[in-house]
Motif scaffolding. Structure first.
Motif, PDB file in Angstrom:
ATOM      1  N   SER A 102       0.669  -1.181  -0.114  1.00 39.52           N
ATOM      2  CA  SER A 102      -0.102  -0.043  -0.003  1.00 39.52           C
ATOM      3  C   SER A 102       0.915   1.140  -0.104  1.00 39.52           C
ATOM      4  CB  SER A 102      -0.920  -0.079   1.258  1.00 39.52           C
ATOM      5  OG  SER A 102      -0.900   1.212   1.925  1.00 39.52           O
ATOM      6  N   ASN A 103       0.338   2.375  -0.943  1.00 41.80           N
ATOM      7  CA  ASN A 103       1.066   3.559  -0.777  1.00 41.80           C
ATOM      8  C   ASN A 103       1.045   4.392   0.377  1.00 41.80           C
ATOM      9  OD1 ASN A 103      -1.396   3.912  -1.549  1.00 41.80           O
ATOM     10  ND2 ASN A 103      -0.834   5.531  -2.952  1.00 41.80           N
ATOM     11  N   GLU A 104       0.127   3.869   1.242  1.00 40.17           N
ATOM     12  CA  GLU A 104      -0.062   4.576   2.619  1.00 40.17           C
ATOM     13  C   GLU A 104       1.010   3.965   3.562  1.00 40.17           C
ATOM     14  OE1 GLU A 104      -4.143   3.568   3.570  1.00 40.17           O
ATOM     15  OE2 GLU A 104      -4.681   4.764   1.970  1.00 40.17           O
ATOM     16  N   GLN A 105       1.401   2.855   3.392  1.00 40.22           N
ATOM     17  CA  GLN A 105       2.654   2.385   4.134  1.00 40.22           C
ATOM     18  C   GLN A 105       3.894   2.807   3.477  1.00 40.22           C
ATOM     19  OE1 GLN A 105       1.948  -1.720   5.225  1.00 40.22           O
ATOM     20  NE2 GLN A 105       3.849  -1.631   6.538  1.00 40.22           N
ATOM     21  N   TYR A 106       3.895   2.544   2.124  1.00 37.62           N
ATOM     22  CA  TYR A 106       5.209   2.686   1.393  1.00 37.62           C
ATOM     23  C   TYR A 106       5.499   3.864   0.409  1.00 37.62           C
ATOM     24  CZ  TYR A 106       5.921  -2.070   3.219  1.00 37.62           C
ATOM     25  OH  TYR A 106       6.076  -3.029   4.260  1.00 37.62           O
ATOM     26  N   GLN A 107       6.396   4.792   0.608  1.00 38.47           N
ATOM     27  CA  GLN A 107       6.672   5.298  -0.471  1.00 38.47           C
ATOM     28  C   GLN A 107       8.300   5.614  -0.420  1.00 38.47           C
ATOM     29  OE1 GLN A 107       4.430   8.791  -1.952  1.00 38.47           O
ATOM     30  NE2 GLN A 107       3.979   6.369  -2.106  1.00 38.47           N
ATOM     31  N   PHE A 108       8.556   5.720  -1.710  1.00 36.96           N
ATOM     32  CA  PHE A 108      10.012   5.544  -2.058  1.00 36.96           C
ATOM     33  C   PHE A 108      10.558   6.482  -3.078  1.00 36.96           C
ATOM     34  CE2 PHE A 108       8.438   1.314  -1.163  1.00 36.96           C
ATOM     35  CZ  PHE A 108       9.348   0.933  -0.145  1.00 36.96           C
ATOM     36  N   PRO A 122       2.722 -11.204 -18.403  1.00 39.03           N
ATOM     37  CA  PRO A 122       2.629 -10.167 -19.252  1.00 39.03           C
ATOM     38  C   PRO A 122       1.345  -9.425 -19.123  1.00 39.03           C
ATOM     39  CG  PRO A 122       3.765 -11.805 -20.287  1.00 39.03           C
ATOM     40  CD  PRO A 122       3.158 -12.483 -18.944  1.00 39.03           C
ATOM     41  N   SER A 123       0.138 -10.121 -18.672  1.00 38.37           N
ATOM     42  CA  SER A 123      -1.031  -9.362 -18.629  1.00 38.37           C
ATOM     43  C   SER A 123      -1.016  -8.415 -17.571  1.00 38.37           C
ATOM     44  CB  SER A 123      -2.245 -10.447 -18.495  1.00 38.37           C
ATOM     45  OG  SER A 123      -2.128 -11.170 -17.378  1.00 38.37           O
ATOM     46  N   ARG A 124      -0.021  -8.443 -16.727  1.00 37.08           N
ATOM     47  CA  ARG A 124      -0.174  -7.414 -15.462  1.00 37.08           C
ATOM     48  C   ARG A 124       0.900  -6.384 -15.827  1.00 37.08           C
ATOM     49  NH1 ARG A 124      -0.274 -10.618  -9.941  1.00 37.08           N
ATOM     50  NH2 ARG A 124      -1.397  -8.884  -9.300  1.00 37.08           N
ATOM     51  N   ARG A 125       1.439  -6.045 -16.980  1.00 38.33           N
ATOM     52  CA  ARG A 125       2.283  -5.003 -17.221  1.00 38.33           C
ATOM     53  C   ARG A 125       1.689  -3.698 -16.795  1.00 38.33           C
ATOM     54  NH1 ARG A 125       6.255  -7.361 -21.941  1.00 38.33           N
ATOM     55  NH2 ARG A 125       7.161  -8.983 -20.595  1.00 38.33           N
ATOM     56  N   ASP A 126       0.697  -3.433 -16.992  1.00 42.06           N
ATOM     57  CA  ASP A 126      -0.108  -2.110 -16.723  1.00 42.06           C
ATOM     58  C   ASP A 126      -0.243  -2.008 -15.233  1.00 42.06           C
ATOM     59  OD1 ASP A 126       0.050  -1.410 -19.497  1.00 42.06           O
ATOM     60  OD2 ASP A 126      -2.095  -1.950 -19.858  1.00 42.06           O
ATOM     61  N   GLU A 127      -0.726  -2.971 -14.746  1.00 41.58           N
ATOM     62  CA  GLU A 127      -0.688  -3.023 -13.196  1.00 41.58           C
ATOM     63  C   GLU A 127       0.403  -2.713 -12.562  1.00 41.58           C
ATOM     64  OE1 GLU A 127      -2.322  -6.247 -10.027  1.00 41.58           O
ATOM     65  OE2 GLU A 127      -2.625  -6.760 -12.002  1.00 41.58           O
ATOM     66  N   TYR A 128       1.469  -3.312 -13.203  1.00 47.49           N
ATOM     67  CA  TYR A 128       3.053  -3.182 -12.503  1.00 47.49           C
ATOM     68  C   TYR A 128       3.350  -1.786 -12.772  1.00 47.49           C
ATOM     69  CZ  TYR A 128       8.042  -3.053 -13.070  1.00 47.49           C
ATOM     70  OH  TYR A 128       9.570  -2.790 -12.888  1.00 47.49           O
ATOM     71  N   VAL A 129       3.073  -0.949 -14.045  1.00 45.76           N
ATOM     72  CA  VAL A 129       3.306   0.317 -14.003  1.00 45.76           C
ATOM     73  C   VAL A 129       2.697   1.293 -12.997  1.00 45.76           C
ATOM     74  CG1 VAL A 129       3.139   2.268 -15.697  1.00 45.76           C
ATOM     75  CG2 VAL A 129       4.040   0.021 -16.702  1.00 45.76           C
ATOM     76  N   GLN A 130       1.100   1.063 -12.943  1.00 43.29           N
ATOM     77  CA  GLN A 130       0.600   1.911 -11.885  1.00 43.29           C
ATOM     78  C   GLN A 130       1.009   1.678 -10.400  1.00 43.29           C
ATOM     79  OE1 GLN A 130      -3.492   0.377 -12.549  1.00 43.29           O
ATOM     80  NE2 GLN A 130      -3.484   0.788 -14.822  1.00 43.29           N
ATOM     81  N   GLN A 131       1.426   0.241 -10.223  1.00 40.63           N
ATOM     82  CA  GLN A 131       1.881   0.150  -9.008  1.00 40.63           C
ATOM     83  C   GLN A 131       3.121   0.799  -8.575  1.00 40.63           C
ATOM     84  OE1 GLN A 131       0.488  -0.849  -6.233  1.00 40.63           O
ATOM     85  NE2 GLN A 131       1.925  -2.300  -4.928  1.00 40.63           N
ATOM     86  N   MET A 132       3.954   0.452  -9.519  1.00 42.00           N
ATOM     87  CA  MET A 132       5.221   1.369  -9.398  1.00 42.00           C
ATOM     88  C   MET A 132       5.025   2.734  -9.134  1.00 42.00           C
ATOM     89  SD  MET A 132       8.265  -0.543  -9.373  1.00 42.00           S
ATOM     90  CE  MET A 132       8.738  -2.220  -9.736  1.00 42.00           C
ATOM     91  N   LYS A 137       7.339   8.282  -4.383  1.00 45.67           N
ATOM     92  CA  LYS A 137       7.094   9.686  -4.179  1.00 45.67           C
ATOM     93  C   LYS A 137       6.988  10.630  -5.440  1.00 45.67           C
ATOM     94  CE  LYS A 137       9.689   9.623  -0.040  1.00 45.67           C
ATOM     95  NZ  LYS A 137      10.961  10.034   0.833  1.00 45.67           N
ATOM     96  N   PRO A 138       6.340  11.839  -5.348  1.00 43.22           N
ATOM     97  CA  PRO A 138       6.155  12.615  -6.499  1.00 43.22           C
ATOM     98  C   PRO A 138       7.820  12.641  -7.256  1.00 43.22           C
ATOM     99  CG  PRO A 138       4.923  13.467  -4.758  1.00 43.22           C
ATOM    100  CD  PRO A 138       5.640  12.424  -4.020  1.00 43.22           C
ATOM    101  N   GLN A 139       7.858  12.653  -8.366  1.00 43.45           N
ATOM    102  CA  GLN A 139       9.062  12.858  -9.064  1.00 43.45           C
ATOM    103  C   GLN A 139      10.041  11.580  -8.777  1.00 43.45           C
ATOM    104  OE1 GLN A 139       9.815  15.499 -11.280  1.00 43.45           O
ATOM    105  NE2 GLN A 139       7.676  15.388 -11.146  1.00 43.45           N
ATOM    106  N   GLY A 140       9.741  10.447  -8.089  1.00 45.31           N
ATOM    107  CA  GLY A 140      10.574   9.530  -7.773  1.00 45.31           C
ATOM    108  C   GLY A 140      10.766   8.634  -9.054  1.00 45.31           C
TER     109      GLY A 140
END
Ligand code: SAM
Length: 200
Positions: A102-108, A122-132, A137-140
């Motif tokens: 969760s991004n409430e717990q983790y921000q890098f 590969p069907s999860r690639r867009d999900e990977y991009v969103q989760q990353m 953090k902003p501009q991370g």
């Protein structure tokens, strides 16, 4: 194919020592990237996702980086890492599904990619991009290596092309660098793209 989204698939690979992806050392382009970082970067919050045996985490730790987190959902490589680095802070060893963080717990400040993207379905690639993007953090930054080759197989590593990566990452990242890596490990020479992507 569905198996790759389950920890058991990977745990079994570690238990059987069927880990052909494991270089047994920090990836040379990532070592070079880490080595040029200024002293002031050593307290930045860094995530290594799908870290496996986590040579990059070990290297960052040895170089004095103090806020490095490792995530992998297979317990075996984390247990092996603890044996190699008994002084590494256990609260930064996360045995969990990357997609559940969760991004409430983790921000890098930055996240390191090393043969994790090619391990997910590969069907999860867009999900990977969103989760990353969510975990940064902003501009991370997302820094690392992606395979620039089509393995043509229905099992990991799943390859891809620069065109595909540009299209997918462009939704959430500014692409600062995405180019053929010149200093890859000899076994990967000519097959990797070095990426430096900044969260929009
Ligand atoms: C191909 S291995 C690469 C390991 C390491 N990065 C390396 O280069 O040696 C992929 C790793 O990602 C982990 N992994 C795959 N999907 C995951 C997920 N959804 N959440 C957390 N870890 C995952 C696996 O357990 C495995 O350790």
């Amino acid at each position: 194919m569905e198996n790759v989204s389950e920890a058991g698939f990977w745990q079994q690979r570690y238990e059987r020592d069927s880990i052909g992806w494991d270089m047994g050392q920090v990836s040379p382009p990532l070592k070079a990237y880490i080595d040029q970082l200024p002293e002031g970067a050593k307290d930045q919050a860094i995530l290594v996702a799908g870290a496996g045996n986590a040579y990059e985490v070990g290297y960052l730790h040895e170089q004095g980086f103090t806020n490095v987190t490792l995530v992998d959902f297979a317990p075996a490589p984390i247990e092996a890492f603890v044996k190699r680095y008994p002084d590494f802070p256990t609260e930064h060893l996360v045995c969990a599904d990357f997609f559940s963080l969760s991004n409430e717990q983790y921000q890098f400040d930055w996240i390191l990619e090393q043969t994790f993207f090619c391990a997910i379905n590969p069907s999860r690639r867009d999900e990977y991009v969103q989760q990353m993007a969510k975990l940064l953090k902003p501009q991370g930054k997302l820094i690392g290596l992606l395979f620039d080759t089509d393995f043509g197989r229905d099992e990991p590593p799943f390859g891809g092309t620069k065109e595909e990566y540009q299209r997918r990452f462009d939704t959430h990242f500014d692409i600062e660098i995405m180019e053929r890596s010149y200093n890859s490990h000899p076994a990967r020479q000519g097959s990797e793209l070095f990426i430096k992507l900044r969260a929009k």
